[in-house]
Design a protein around this motif. Structure first.
Motif, PDB file in Angstrom:
ATOM      1  N   MET A   1       0.827  -1.183   0.000  1.00  0.00           N
ATOM      2  CA  MET A   1       0.000   0.000   0.000  1.00  0.00           C
ATOM      3  C   MET A   1       0.874   1.250   0.000  1.00  0.00           C
ATOM      4  SD  MET A   1      -2.908  -0.974   2.711  1.00  0.00           S
ATOM      5  CE  MET A   1      -2.969  -2.658   3.206  1.00  0.00           C
ATOM      6  N   PRO A   2       1.443   1.633  -1.125  1.00  0.00           N
ATOM      7  CA  PRO A   2       2.441   2.690  -1.172  1.00  0.00           C
ATOM      8  C   PRO A   2       1.947   4.074  -0.779  1.00  0.00           C
ATOM      9  CG  PRO A   2       1.918   1.900  -3.374  1.00  0.00           C
ATOM     10  CD  PRO A   2       1.207   1.016  -2.411  1.00  0.00           C
ATOM     11  N   ASN A   3       0.728   4.485  -1.088  1.00  0.00           N
ATOM     12  CA  ASN A   3       0.278   5.837  -0.794  1.00  0.00           C
ATOM     13  C   ASN A   3      -0.626   5.925   0.429  1.00  0.00           C
ATOM     14  OD1 ASN A   3       1.666   7.100  -2.858  1.00  0.00           O
ATOM     15  ND2 ASN A   3       0.101   6.581  -4.348  1.00  0.00           N
ATOM     16  N   GLN A   4      -0.614   4.906   1.260  1.00  0.00           N
ATOM     17  CA  GLN A   4      -1.427   4.926   2.472  1.00  0.00           C
ATOM     18  C   GLN A   4      -0.704   5.704   3.565  1.00  0.00           C
ATOM     19  OE1 GLN A   4      -4.484   3.744   2.926  1.00  0.00           O
ATOM     20  NE2 GLN A   4      -4.573   3.148   0.794  1.00  0.00           N
ATOM     21  N   PRO A   5      -1.435   6.564   4.315  1.00  0.00           N
ATOM     22  CA  PRO A   5      -0.784   7.263   5.428  1.00  0.00           C
ATOM     23  C   PRO A   5      -0.362   6.276   6.505  1.00  0.00           C
ATOM     24  CG  PRO A   5      -3.091   7.954   5.143  1.00  0.00           C
ATOM     25  CD  PRO A   5      -2.803   6.919   4.118  1.00  0.00           C
ATOM     26  N   ARG A   6       0.735   6.591   7.172  1.00  0.00           N
ATOM     27  CA  ARG A   6       1.191   5.785   8.301  1.00  0.00           C
ATOM     28  C   ARG A   6       0.394   6.162   9.535  1.00  0.00           C
ATOM     29  NH1 ARG A   6       7.112   7.720   7.661  1.00  0.00           N
ATOM     30  NH2 ARG A   6       6.294   9.104   9.207  1.00  0.00           N
ATOM     31  N   VAL A   7       0.285   5.238  10.434  1.00  0.00           N
ATOM     32  CA  VAL A   7      -0.328   5.534  11.718  1.00  0.00           C
ATOM     33  C   VAL A   7       0.804   5.873  12.679  1.00  0.00           C
ATOM     34  CG1 VAL A   7      -1.697   4.625  13.608  1.00  0.00           C
ATOM     35  CG2 VAL A   7      -2.257   4.002  11.258  1.00  0.00           C
ATOM     36  N   SER A   8       0.745   7.061  13.251  1.00  0.00           N
ATOM     37  CA  SER A   8       1.799   7.520  14.140  1.00  0.00           C
ATOM     38  C   SER A   8       1.650   6.881  15.514  1.00  0.00           C
ATOM     39  CB  SER A   8       1.746   9.043  14.262  1.00  0.00           C
ATOM     40  OG  SER A   8       2.706   9.491  15.170  1.00  0.00           O
ATOM     41  N   SER A   9       2.774   6.445  16.083  1.00  0.00           N
ATOM     42  CA  SER A   9       2.740   5.873  17.426  1.00  0.00           C
ATOM     43  C   SER A   9       3.039   6.935  18.479  1.00  0.00           C
ATOM     44  CB  SER A   9       3.752   4.737  17.532  1.00  0.00           C
ATOM     45  OG  SER A   9       5.048   5.244  17.290  1.00  0.00           O
ATOM     46  N   GLN A  10       3.346   8.149  18.045  1.00  0.00           N
ATOM     47  CA  GLN A  10       3.648   9.227  18.961  1.00  0.00           C
ATOM     48  C   GLN A  10       2.350   9.849  19.478  1.00  0.00           C
ATOM     49  OE1 GLN A  10       6.174  12.065  17.117  1.00  0.00           O
ATOM     50  NE2 GLN A  10       7.256  12.503  19.007  1.00  0.00           N
ATOM     51  N   PRO A  11       2.271  10.191  20.772  1.00  0.00           N
ATOM     52  CA  PRO A  11       1.048  10.806  21.291  1.00  0.00           C
ATOM     53  C   PRO A  11       0.853  12.193  20.693  1.00  0.00           C
ATOM     54  CG  PRO A  11       2.783  10.877  22.946  1.00  0.00           C
ATOM     55  CD  PRO A  11       3.306  10.064  21.797  1.00  0.00           C
ATOM     56  N   ARG A  12      -0.398  12.590  20.537  1.00  0.00           N
ATOM     57  CA  ARG A  12      -0.710  13.922  20.023  1.00  0.00           C
ATOM     58  C   ARG A  12      -0.646  14.922  21.171  1.00  0.00           C
ATOM     59  NH1 ARG A  12      -5.951  14.286  16.698  1.00  0.00           N
ATOM     60  NH2 ARG A  12      -4.942  16.163  15.975  1.00  0.00           N
ATOM     61  N   LEU A  13       0.035  16.028  20.947  1.00  0.00           N
ATOM     62  CA  LEU A  13       0.159  17.086  21.947  1.00  0.00           C
ATOM     63  C   LEU A  13      -0.786  18.217  21.557  1.00  0.00           C
ATOM     64  CD1 LEU A  13       4.047  17.083  22.278  1.00  0.00           C
ATOM     65  CD2 LEU A  13       2.394  15.955  23.769  1.00  0.00           C
ATOM     66  N   LEU A  14      -2.083  18.047  21.847  1.00  0.00           N
ATOM     67  CA  LEU A  14      -3.092  19.038  21.497  1.00  0.00           C
ATOM     68  C   LEU A  14      -2.978  20.242  22.423  1.00  0.00           C
ATOM     69  CD1 LEU A  14      -6.075  16.644  20.795  1.00  0.00           C
ATOM     70  CD2 LEU A  14      -4.662  17.852  19.134  1.00  0.00           C
ATOM     71  N   LEU A  15      -3.124  21.440  21.859  1.00  0.00           N
ATOM     72  CA  LEU A  15      -2.940  22.669  22.616  1.00  0.00           C
ATOM     73  C   LEU A  15      -4.275  23.299  22.993  1.00  0.00           C
ATOM     74  CD1 LEU A  15      -0.035  24.167  20.488  1.00  0.00           C
ATOM     75  CD2 LEU A  15       0.112  22.843  22.596  1.00  0.00           C
ATOM     76  N   ASP A  16      -4.336  23.841  24.182  1.00  0.00           N
ATOM     77  CA  ASP A  16      -5.509  24.568  24.660  1.00  0.00           C
ATOM     78  C   ASP A  16      -5.394  26.012  24.169  1.00  0.00           C
ATOM     79  OD1 ASP A  16      -7.524  25.860  26.031  1.00  0.00           O
ATOM     80  OD2 ASP A  16      -6.841  25.265  28.024  1.00  0.00           O
ATOM     81  N   THR A  17      -6.292  26.429  23.297  1.00  0.00           N
ATOM     82  CA  THR A  17      -6.213  27.769  22.698  1.00  0.00           C
ATOM     83  C   THR A  17      -7.332  28.689  23.185  1.00  0.00           C
ATOM     84  OG1 THR A  17      -7.483  27.050  20.777  1.00  0.00           O
ATOM     85  CG2 THR A  17      -5.086  26.887  20.623  1.00  0.00           C
ATOM     86  N   ARG A  18      -7.987  28.321  24.267  1.00  0.00           N
ATOM     87  CA  ARG A  18      -9.109  29.141  24.752  1.00  0.00           C
ATOM     88  C   ARG A  18      -8.710  30.564  25.093  1.00  0.00           C
ATOM     89  NH1 ARG A  18     -11.256  25.033  29.159  1.00  0.00           N
ATOM     90  NH2 ARG A  18      -9.018  24.724  29.193  1.00  0.00           N
ATOM     91  N   ASP A  19      -7.506  30.791  25.567  1.00  0.00           N
ATOM     92  CA  ASP A  19      -7.066  32.136  25.941  1.00  0.00           C
ATOM     93  C   ASP A  19      -6.084  32.721  24.940  1.00  0.00           C
ATOM     94  OD1 ASP A  19      -8.608  32.357  28.280  1.00  0.00           O
ATOM     95  OD2 ASP A  19      -7.135  31.199  29.421  1.00  0.00           O
ATOM     96  N   VAL A  20      -6.196  32.323  23.675  1.00  0.00           N
ATOM     97  CA  VAL A  20      -5.301  32.811  22.633  1.00  0.00           C
ATOM     98  C   VAL A  20      -6.128  33.391  21.485  1.00  0.00           C
ATOM     99  CG1 VAL A  20      -3.432  32.224  21.033  1.00  0.00           C
ATOM    100  CG2 VAL A  20      -3.624  31.014  23.216  1.00  0.00           C
ATOM    101  N   ILE A  21      -5.689  34.541  20.991  1.00  0.00           N
ATOM    102  CA  ILE A  21      -6.287  35.143  19.800  1.00  0.00           C
ATOM    103  C   ILE A  21      -5.294  34.926  18.663  1.00  0.00           C
ATOM    104  CG2 ILE A  21      -7.002  37.298  18.706  1.00  0.00           C
ATOM    105  CD1 ILE A  21      -7.622  38.338  21.573  1.00  0.00           C
ATOM    106  N   PHE A  22      -5.774  34.366  17.547  1.00  0.00           N
ATOM    107  CA  PHE A  22      -4.938  34.150  16.369  1.00  0.00           C
ATOM    108  C   PHE A  22      -5.450  35.025  15.237  1.00  0.00           C
ATOM    109  CE2 PHE A  22      -4.563  30.103  18.632  1.00  0.00           C
ATOM    110  CZ  PHE A  22      -3.196  29.897  18.600  1.00  0.00           C
ATOM    111  N   GLU A  23      -4.532  35.619  14.488  1.00  0.00           N
ATOM    112  CA  GLU A  23      -4.885  36.437  13.332  1.00  0.00           C
ATOM    113  C   GLU A  23      -3.983  36.047  12.170  1.00  0.00           C
ATOM    114  OE1 GLU A  23      -4.090  40.983  12.155  1.00  0.00           O
ATOM    115  OE2 GLU A  23      -5.316  40.737  13.957  1.00  0.00           O
ATOM    116  N   LEU A  24      -4.581  35.825  11.008  1.00  0.00           N
ATOM    117  CA  LEU A  24      -3.777  35.471   9.840  1.00  0.00           C
ATOM    118  C   LEU A  24      -2.881  36.649   9.485  1.00  0.00           C
ATOM    119  CD1 LEU A  24      -3.406  33.057   7.937  1.00  0.00           C
ATOM    120  CD2 LEU A  24      -4.861  34.246   6.326  1.00  0.00           C
TER     121      LEU A  24
END
Length: 129
Positions: A1-24
């Motif tokens: 399966m050459p073009n299949q994505p790999r499954v990462s074994s690394q934990p996801r480090l999701l960020l809490d953005t509730r107190d952050v304002i982002f602007e492009l």
């Protein structure tokens, strides 16, 4: 399966953005490899990758900060966001990295999100009209 994505074994480090304002901060562009071909997320989804330069501003009392950073957006389509739009990165995660080149070790943190949701700015005004 050459073009299949790999499954990462690394934990996801999701960020809490509730107190952050982002602007492009500038236009979103395709994330390109050394040959000028758009990169794909081979770890998880196989979807195209886009670079979104943003300004971030932390607004929690006693923990205020500002930064300019690039967020890689993994999405089939380029996000419909304009320079100056206030946005919320969805599923924002931190990706620590280490690289060795010419005998020197470099390290840092990259940022990845599944989407940018517009909350204020010209794009949001057009959608409301």
């Amino acid at each position: 399966m050459p073009n299949q994505p790999r499954v990462s074994s690394q934990p996801r480090l999701l960020l809490d953005t509730r107190d952050v304002i982002f602007e492009l901060a500038d236009d979103i562009v395709p994330k390109l490899d050394g040959d000028g071909v758009q990169k794909r997320d081979t770890r998880d989804t196989g979807l195209p990758m886009w670079t979104a330069p943003v300004f971030g501003r932390g607004r929690a009392v006693g923990k205020k900060w500002t930064a300019q950073l690039n967020i890689t957006i993994v999405s089939a389509e380029m996000p419909d966001v304009q320079d100056g739009d206030q946005v919320i990165p969805r599923d924002l995660e931190a990706l620590p990295w280490v690289s060795e080149q010419n005998g020197k070790t470099r390290s840092g943190v990259a940022f990845k999100a599944s989407a940018l949701e517009v909350v204020a700015g010209p794009t949001a005004m057009k959608a409301a009209a």
